[in-house]
Each structure stands twice: as C-alpha cells, then as structure tokens.
Design a protein around this motif. Sequence first.
Motif, mmCIF file in Angstrom:
data_model
loop_
_atom_site.group_PDB
_atom_site.id
_atom_site.type_symbol
_atom_site.label_atom_id
_atom_site.label_comp_id
_atom_site.label_asym_id
_atom_site.label_seq_id
_atom_site.Cartn_x
_atom_site.Cartn_y
_atom_site.Cartn_z
ATOM 1 N N LEU A 303 0.825 -1.075 0.099
ATOM 2 C CA LEU A 303 0.013 -0.092 0.059
ATOM 3 C C LEU A 303 0.739 1.217 0.059
ATOM 4 N N LEU A 304 0.786 1.890 1.073
ATOM 5 C CA LEU A 304 1.573 3.462 1.028
ATOM 6 C C LEU A 304 3.066 3.077 1.181
ATOM 7 N N PHE A 305 3.533 2.036 1.472
ATOM 8 C CA PHE A 305 4.893 1.757 1.476
ATOM 9 C C PHE A 305 5.670 0.875 0.263
ATOM 10 N N ASP A 306 6.737 0.681 0.282
ATOM 11 C CA ASP A 306 6.951 -0.200 -0.719
ATOM 12 C C ASP A 306 8.105 -1.152 0.360
ATOM 13 N N TRP A 307 8.393 -2.554 -0.136
ATOM 14 C CA TRP A 307 9.041 -3.596 0.631
ATOM 15 C C TRP A 307 10.365 -3.140 1.355
ATOM 16 N N GLN A 308 11.256 -2.433 0.313
ATOM 17 C CA GLN A 308 12.329 -1.953 0.771
ATOM 18 C C GLN A 308 12.225 -1.122 1.857
ATOM 19 N N GLU A 309 11.335 -0.155 1.899
ATOM 20 C CA GLU A 309 11.081 0.919 3.013
ATOM 21 C C GLU A 309 10.765 -0.039 4.530
ATOM 22 N N LEU A 310 9.866 -0.841 4.186
ATOM 23 C CA LEU A 310 9.513 -1.727 5.216
ATOM 24 C C LEU A 310 10.646 -2.537 5.790
ATOM 25 N N GLU A 311 11.738 -3.128 4.784
ATOM 26 C CA GLU A 311 12.550 -3.788 5.611
ATOM 27 C C GLU A 311 13.696 -2.830 6.373
ATOM 28 N N GLU A 312 13.726 -1.609 5.723
ATOM 29 C CA GLU A 312 14.635 -0.684 6.417
ATOM 30 C C GLU A 312 14.034 -0.077 7.758
ATOM 31 N N LEU A 313 13.056 0.082 7.947
ATOM 32 C CA LEU A 313 12.014 0.501 9.041
ATOM 33 C C LEU A 313 12.309 -0.708 10.031
ATOM 34 N N ALA A 314 11.999 -1.950 9.619
ATOM 35 C CA ALA A 314 12.278 -3.002 10.588
ATOM 36 C C ALA A 314 13.697 -3.229 11.285
ATOM 37 N N THR A 315 14.414 -2.742 10.379
ATOM 38 C CA THR A 315 15.969 -2.767 10.775
ATOM 39 C C THR A 315 16.211 -1.723 12.017
ATOM 40 N N ARG A 316 15.837 -0.627 11.604
ATOM 41 C CA ARG A 316 15.802 0.600 12.491
ATOM 42 C C ARG A 316 15.232 0.364 13.992
ATOM 43 N N ILE A 317 13.941 0.028 13.704
ATOM 44 C CA ILE A 317 13.328 -0.468 15.141
ATOM 45 C C ILE A 317 13.877 -1.539 15.774
ATOM 46 N N ALA A 318 14.226 -2.493 15.055
ATOM 47 C CA ALA A 318 15.044 -3.594 15.935
ATOM 48 C C ALA A 318 16.386 -2.937 16.520
#
Length: 388
Positions: A303-318
């Motif tokens: 939707l309003l993300f792309d998968w690469q953005e979500l992967e990077e976001l997950a890495t930052r949050i972790a």
Amino acid sequence: RRVATRARKMSNDEDVEIIVPSPTVAALERCKTSAWMQAFKALAFRSVEVAVPEEFIRYALADGVVATESNRAMPQREEVDAFDAAEDLEKFTLGDGDEDEEAEATAVSFPAFERDVSAAIEALGGECAPKFTWSAPKDAVWVSAGNTMKCRNVDEVILLLKASDSVAHDLTDAYGACCDYEENAIANESEEGRAIRENPSPVLTLREWFDLNPSMEFRCFVRKGLFIAISQRHVNDFFEFLVDEAVRESIEFALETFWHAHIESSDWHAEMQDYVFDVYVTPKTKKVKLVDFNVWGGTTLPLLFDWQELEELATRIAAGVADVDDDEGDDGDDCCCSIDGIEFRIVNQQEHIRPGLQLGVPFDLYDTTPGGAIAEFLQEQKRKQDQA
C-alpha cells in the motif's frame, strides 16, 4: 530467495527496481482464513465455514457463466401476461433451439454445497460477504446488482466466486510466489486437476455483512516479530479527519494495544514472525476487529509503503533507532506519525490519492501488460488502420 520486479516510482518518471520478498509455502498455509481463524475467531467478525466440493472448483475455473431465469443473483423481470409471453416466444424462438439446449446442459448445480451456503447465510442473519482460501472476490463486484460483496442468497455467492480472478488465482497461482514451491507437474494434467491436487479440502468462509466505514480500515505490518508500520487500507481515497495527528495517535494506540494483547502473545505469532494483518477500528469506541492475515511479501500489497522501506524500518526499530514525526513519506505524499517507532501513513491530500488496484472490474479491462487484452486490442486496431 527473493523475486525482483520492475515498477515505476510514483513521485517521478524514473524506473526503480522493487524487491518483493518471497514467502514460504508454510507461511502461506498459515494465512489461509480457515487456519488463522482457529486461533483468532473471537477477535474477528462472526463467520461460518463451508467445505467446497471438487465439482465447484472445476466449475469456477471453467470458461463462461450460465444463469437461468430463476437465478436470484440476476435482476428479476416483471411478470408478463399470457398474450405477451406467447408473442415474445414467437418472436425470439428461432431455429431448432440448440442454443437453449446447450445453455441448459451447461448450467450446473451443487445441491449439498448450495444447501450448506444457504444455511450459513441464514445463520449469519441473511446477509454475508464471501471469502475464499486467501482472497475475497472484490474484483467481481461489477457483476453484483449493488456493486458490493453483500450476498443474500447462494446464487449471489456463486456468481461472485465464479466471476473473480482473485478466486481463480487462489486455486491456480497462489503458491507460485513462494520461495520453496515445487510444482511437481504431472503429464497431461488439466489446470482444474492441478488446482484440486494443490488445494485439498478448500474452505469458503462466509462473514456476517456489515457496512464498514472504509476510512477505518488499516493494514498493519509485522517484521521479525516487531510491529513496525500501519497504512491506510484504501489508498485511492482521502479522509480528511485522519490528517489530525491526535486522531491518528488514538488509532495507533488502539492497534498497538490490540496486537500486544491478542496477537503477539499467540502461538500463531511465534510460528510466523513476519506477516501482515488487516483490521477494522470502530469510529467511536476504537474497538479493533481482525479482518485478515497475509504473508510478508508475495502478492500482498504494501500500500503506502514499498517492501524495501519496510525492511529498512524493521532494521531501525530492531536497533532501537526510529524516525519520529516526519510529516511526509519519502515521496512527499503520505502523512506519517510515529509512536514507539511504528510508522503510520495515510493519504494526506486529495491530490495525493494513489491509483487503486482493486477496481471491481474484469482484469482484462485494466491489464496493460505486453500480450494482455488491451495490448492485443491496440495492436489489432493499428493493423486495421494500416490496412485501410
């Protein structure tokens, strides 16, 4: 393994490569409605499951739709008197009636399945929304009288399922996006035969019908066991009240509380770790109802993300590093807020509405890929013009 596809970035004319993660067959199996419903039935809308016979799968994948005059999915004609009926019969009954006999022979029925569906609809209060293994037939609402998935009888349910490309995809192509899928093709096996072999004991889920407010439907993303992002579900709509940061924060708090209390602590979550779930939030009380689970990647839309953005976001949050309160996404289109690192995106202006992918029309009407119906039509028109 990952599947790489080419896509055009929404904010400019540059082509960028978008990497789409590939789920496993096991993850896809756990996201079947009949599978996750066992663990979360109390959190979802009331529903009834109906076993789908092999004969219906063959019918669903066969070409053409045959509906008799008594089919309740079709608009009913007004009664005519005997004279008009005889006159119509004389005018329109031509030839030897082979076409009528062929149509009558093609029309099929599934008495036991139809009885079960009818009983389920009655148990749900007379109105329901159908859902196949993974997909709802939203793309087929163009055939329904009300242009919605609301079904009041078994004929309407069967018509939606028959007309849906999404349901056909569930039966024939769902496993194709999985990294560990092996087709194990059998010589001379028909598409219907392969669908039956790969989808043993399919289940149709009928959900109690509610006129849900589309502004309160959201998609949530969980990566490596962490709740990382929320997206407005309907990206082709602008809901002005969602721009209010206080409103978004109250919704995000409700979603995070729901996830911690009911999903994160479940055995299903422990087995999955990476998944996407859809929810509905009641406007006044902020009560959360679970709508669906989807795999991480594959055919699931970010939707309003792309998968690469979500992967990077997950890495930052972790890592304990989160972007806080950016007013816009990377493309400047999407309003964001962040609580505990979770990023929440909405369409924040009317002109930033994104094209909708669920159009509610036949796939051929918007398939612009090379070799698709539109491309073939344009090529044929060009050929005719060149010959003129």
